[in-house]
Structure formats: structure tokens, C-alpha cells
Design a protein around this motif. Structure first.
Motif, mmCIF file in Angstrom:
data_model
loop_
_atom_site.group_PDB
_atom_site.id
_atom_site.type_symbol
_atom_site.label_atom_id
_atom_site.label_comp_id
_atom_site.label_asym_id
_atom_site.label_seq_id
_atom_site.Cartn_x
_atom_site.Cartn_y
_atom_site.Cartn_z
ATOM 1 N N ILE A 79 0.836 -1.200 0.000
ATOM 2 C CA ILE A 79 0.000 0.000 0.000
ATOM 3 C C ILE A 79 0.873 1.251 0.000
ATOM 4 O O ILE A 79 0.634 2.198 -0.761
ATOM 5 C CB ILE A 79 -0.965 -0.016 1.205
ATOM 6 C CG1 ILE A 79 -2.023 -1.108 1.027
ATOM 7 C CG2 ILE A 79 -1.620 1.332 1.408
ATOM 8 C CD1 ILE A 79 -2.823 -1.410 2.271
ATOM 9 N N PHE A 80 1.916 1.253 0.833
ATOM 10 C CA PHE A 80 2.813 2.409 0.863
ATOM 11 C C PHE A 80 3.589 2.539 -0.441
ATOM 12 O O PHE A 80 3.875 3.642 -0.895
ATOM 13 C CB PHE A 80 3.767 2.323 2.055
ATOM 14 C CG PHE A 80 3.177 2.844 3.319
ATOM 15 C CD1 PHE A 80 2.781 4.162 3.446
ATOM 16 C CD2 PHE A 80 3.008 2.009 4.406
ATOM 17 C CE1 PHE A 80 2.233 4.645 4.616
ATOM 18 C CE2 PHE A 80 2.457 2.478 5.587
ATOM 19 C CZ PHE A 80 2.074 3.801 5.687
ATOM 20 N N ASN A 81 3.955 1.416 -1.051
ATOM 21 C CA ASN A 81 4.663 1.452 -2.323
ATOM 22 C C ASN A 81 3.789 2.060 -3.410
ATOM 23 O O ASN A 81 4.288 2.659 -4.360
ATOM 24 C CB ASN A 81 5.117 0.045 -2.710
ATOM 25 C CG ASN A 81 6.086 0.060 -3.853
ATOM 26 O OD1 ASN A 81 5.700 0.131 -5.007
ATOM 27 N ND2 ASN A 81 7.368 -0.011 -3.507
ATOM 28 N N GLN A 82 2.490 1.924 -3.270
ATOM 29 C CA GLN A 82 1.518 2.450 -4.239
ATOM 30 C C GLN A 82 1.135 3.895 -3.888
ATOM 31 O O GLN A 82 0.309 4.485 -4.564
ATOM 32 C CB GLN A 82 0.285 1.535 -4.225
ATOM 33 C CG GLN A 82 -0.624 1.579 -5.389
ATOM 34 C CD GLN A 82 -0.026 1.042 -6.668
ATOM 35 O OE1 GLN A 82 1.115 0.615 -6.764
ATOM 36 N NE2 GLN A 82 -0.828 1.092 -7.691
ATOM 37 N N ASN A 83 1.738 4.465 -2.838
ATOM 38 C CA ASN A 83 1.437 5.819 -2.342
ATOM 39 C C ASN A 83 -0.024 5.970 -1.927
ATOM 40 O O ASN A 83 -0.660 6.990 -2.182
ATOM 41 C CB ASN A 83 1.813 6.889 -3.370
ATOM 42 C CG ASN A 83 3.299 6.995 -3.546
ATOM 43 O OD1 ASN A 83 4.045 6.822 -2.586
ATOM 44 N ND2 ASN A 83 3.740 7.247 -4.768
ATOM 45 N N LEU A 84 -0.569 4.947 -1.276
ATOM 46 C CA LEU A 84 -1.918 4.972 -0.735
ATOM 47 C C LEU A 84 -1.840 4.976 0.785
ATOM 48 O O LEU A 84 -0.780 4.751 1.365
ATOM 49 C CB LEU A 84 -2.716 3.755 -1.224
ATOM 50 C CG LEU A 84 -2.899 3.621 -2.729
ATOM 51 C CD1 LEU A 84 -3.540 2.281 -3.064
ATOM 52 C CD2 LEU A 84 -3.743 4.767 -3.263
ATOM 53 N N GLN A 85 -2.966 5.200 1.422
ATOM 54 C CA GLN A 85 -3.033 5.181 2.884
ATOM 55 C C GLN A 85 -3.632 3.859 3.364
ATOM 56 O O GLN A 85 -4.683 3.444 2.864
ATOM 57 C CB GLN A 85 -3.900 6.341 3.393
ATOM 58 C CG GLN A 85 -3.284 7.699 3.156
ATOM 59 C CD GLN A 85 -1.956 7.848 3.859
ATOM 60 O OE1 GLN A 85 -1.810 7.459 5.019
ATOM 61 N NE2 GLN A 85 -0.976 8.392 3.161
ATOM 62 N N PRO A 86 -3.010 3.183 4.331
ATOM 63 C CA PRO A 86 -3.548 1.913 4.828
ATOM 64 C C PRO A 86 -4.920 2.066 5.475
ATOM 65 O O PRO A 86 -5.724 1.138 5.455
ATOM 66 C CB PRO A 86 -2.522 1.426 5.843
ATOM 67 C CG PRO A 86 -1.382 2.333 5.777
ATOM 68 C CD PRO A 86 -1.729 3.505 4.942
ATOM 69 N N GLU A 87 -5.239 3.232 6.052
ATOM 70 C CA GLU A 87 -6.538 3.457 6.680
ATOM 71 C C GLU A 87 -7.677 3.305 5.670
ATOM 72 O O GLU A 87 -8.776 2.901 6.019
ATOM 73 C CB GLU A 87 -6.615 4.854 7.315
ATOM 74 C CG GLU A 87 -5.736 5.036 8.521
ATOM 75 C CD GLU A 87 -4.314 5.462 8.156
ATOM 76 O OE1 GLU A 87 -4.045 5.786 6.978
ATOM 77 O OE2 GLU A 87 -3.464 5.438 9.054
ATOM 78 N N ASP A 88 -7.385 3.640 4.398
ATOM 79 C CA ASP A 88 -8.407 3.534 3.361
ATOM 80 C C ASP A 88 -8.658 2.091 2.940
ATOM 81 O O ASP A 88 -9.673 1.805 2.297
ATOM 82 C CB ASP A 88 -8.001 4.349 2.130
ATOM 83 C CG ASP A 88 -7.843 5.823 2.458
ATOM 84 O OD1 ASP A 88 -8.479 6.291 3.423
ATOM 85 O OD2 ASP A 88 -7.073 6.504 1.746
ATOM 86 N N MET A 89 -7.762 1.169 3.297
ATOM 87 C CA MET A 89 -7.871 -0.219 2.885
ATOM 88 C C MET A 89 -8.446 -1.120 3.985
ATOM 89 O O MET A 89 -8.597 -2.316 3.787
ATOM 90 C CB MET A 89 -6.503 -0.752 2.451
ATOM 91 C CG MET A 89 -5.845 0.079 1.359
ATOM 92 S SD MET A 89 -6.801 0.108 -0.154
ATOM 93 C CE MET A 89 -6.168 -1.317 -0.969
ATOM 94 N N VAL A 90 -8.753 -0.545 5.138
ATOM 95 C CA VAL A 90 -9.360 -1.307 6.231
ATOM 96 C C VAL A 90 -10.831 -1.533 5.898
ATOM 97 O O VAL A 90 -11.487 -0.668 5.302
ATOM 98 C CB VAL A 90 -9.203 -0.554 7.570
ATOM 99 C CG1 VAL A 90 -9.939 -1.258 8.691
ATOM 100 C CG2 VAL A 90 -7.738 -0.404 7.922
ATOM 101 N N HIS A 91 -11.366 -2.677 6.281
ATOM 102 C CA HIS A 91 -12.773 -2.989 5.993
ATOM 103 C C HIS A 91 -13.689 -1.947 6.637
ATOM 104 O O HIS A 91 -13.429 -1.500 7.759
ATOM 105 C CB HIS A 91 -13.119 -4.389 6.515
ATOM 106 C CG HIS A 91 -14.363 -4.942 5.910
ATOM 107 N ND1 HIS A 91 -15.606 -4.581 6.342
ATOM 108 C CD2 HIS A 91 -14.545 -5.803 4.887
ATOM 109 C CE1 HIS A 91 -16.513 -5.204 5.623
ATOM 110 N NE2 HIS A 91 -15.893 -5.956 4.726
#
Length: 167
Positions: A91-103
Motif C-alpha cells: 500500500i505504501f509502495n503504491q502511495n496509498l493510505q492503509p486506513e483507506d484499505m481497512v474494511h
């Protein structure tokens, strides 16, 4: 009093969620996610395409992460709904935020929706109307299925005494 969740606890949870929690994620989930983010130094993400990553760990294991399907071969992300350390690395490699990927069921808004409805109390058992019906009986736990065990045939010179185990 019933040993389940009390009305006071439900009301307290409702207040806590509406007044204290300002983030999008519930506090305990945010801590768990932060632990996984802190461990991404053990993972090396190798990009296959925009949604697939191969994650190589320093312990020699390799994992496959699919960001679109939100899966990792360690299965922690699928089981918990919280991105594992391998997924956080991708997720960080894709420059995204992990909070957005939580269910979404870990969001504060979802928590508020669960506790927004009040469970109305009922009157005590002494105030209930008499129905005139026969009260239900407890279940019959008679003999279990299968053939009953019989006594063992003993040899003629064997004593007919039951032995007890000493523990």
C-alpha cells in the motif's frame, strides 16, 4: 440481572463513539494497523502490476498481495479486514493510505450506526400476563445413541472386582 450487555453499557458506547472518537477508524483498530505499519521494514515489495505485489520478507518467506481484491497469501487481511504488514508494504509502495484499505465495519460511522438504536427495556417477570399455557419442560437427556456398553467377559481365574484408577 442478565449477564449480557447492559443498557448502560450500550448507552456509554454510543456516547463514547459520538463525542470522543474523531478519526475515521475505531481506536483499537488504529493501534493494530499502526503495529502492522511499524513492521513494514521487514518487507520488500516487488511490483508485478498496479494491483499485484510480491512481498519478500527477511525471514525468507514470500507473499502475494492483491490490492484490488484486498488479499494476501498470509490470509491475515482476509480474516481480520485489517491490512497485514505485507499489504501495508504494498500500500505504501503504491502511495496509498492503509486506513483507506481497512474494511468498512471498523469505521467509526459504522460503529455509530450499530449503537444508534435503543433497545427498550421490558417490565419485570412479576408483571407479565399469565397465559394459561403449560410451561415448557427441560430437554430429555435420556440414553445416548449407540449400543450400550456391556460387561466384559472375565476369565475363570480372574477376580470379579472393579478396579479404580488412581490419578
Amino acid at each position: 440481572m442478565d449477564k449480557g450487555i447492559s443498557y448502560e453499557k450500550i448507552a456509554k458506547n454510543r456516547e463514547k463513539a459520538s463525542k470522543k472518537w474523531k478519526d475515521t477508524l475505531c481506536p483499537k483498530i488504529k493501534k493494530l494497523l499502526q503495529k502492522n505499519v511499524d513492521k513494514i521494514g521487514d518487507c520488500i515489495p516487488i511490483k508485478a502490476n498496479d494491483r499485484h505485489y510480491q512481498i519478500s520478507c527477511y525471514d525468507g518467506n514470500q507473499y502475494s498481495v492483491d490490492l484490488e481484491m484486498r488479499t494476501c497469501t498470509c490470509r491475515i487481511w482476509q480474516l481480520s479486514g485489517i491490512p497485514c504488514k505485507h499489504a501495508c508494504s504494498a500500500i505504501f509502495n503504491q502511495n496509498l493510505q492503509p486506513e483507506d484499505m481497512v474494511h468498512p465495519y471498523y469505521n467509526v460511522d459504522t460503529y455509530k450506526q450499530v449503537y444508534e438504536h435503543a433497545i427498550l427495556p421490558i417490565s419485570g417477570q412479576t408483571l407479565w400476563n399469565e397465559t394459561g399455557l403449560v410451561p415448557p419442560l427441560p430437554p430429555n437427556f435420556g440414553r445416548g445413541p449407540g449400543r450400550p456398553a456391556g460387561a466384559r467377559n472375565r476369565e475363570p481365574d480372574e477376580p470379579n472386582v472393579k478396579t479404580t484408577k488412581i490419578m
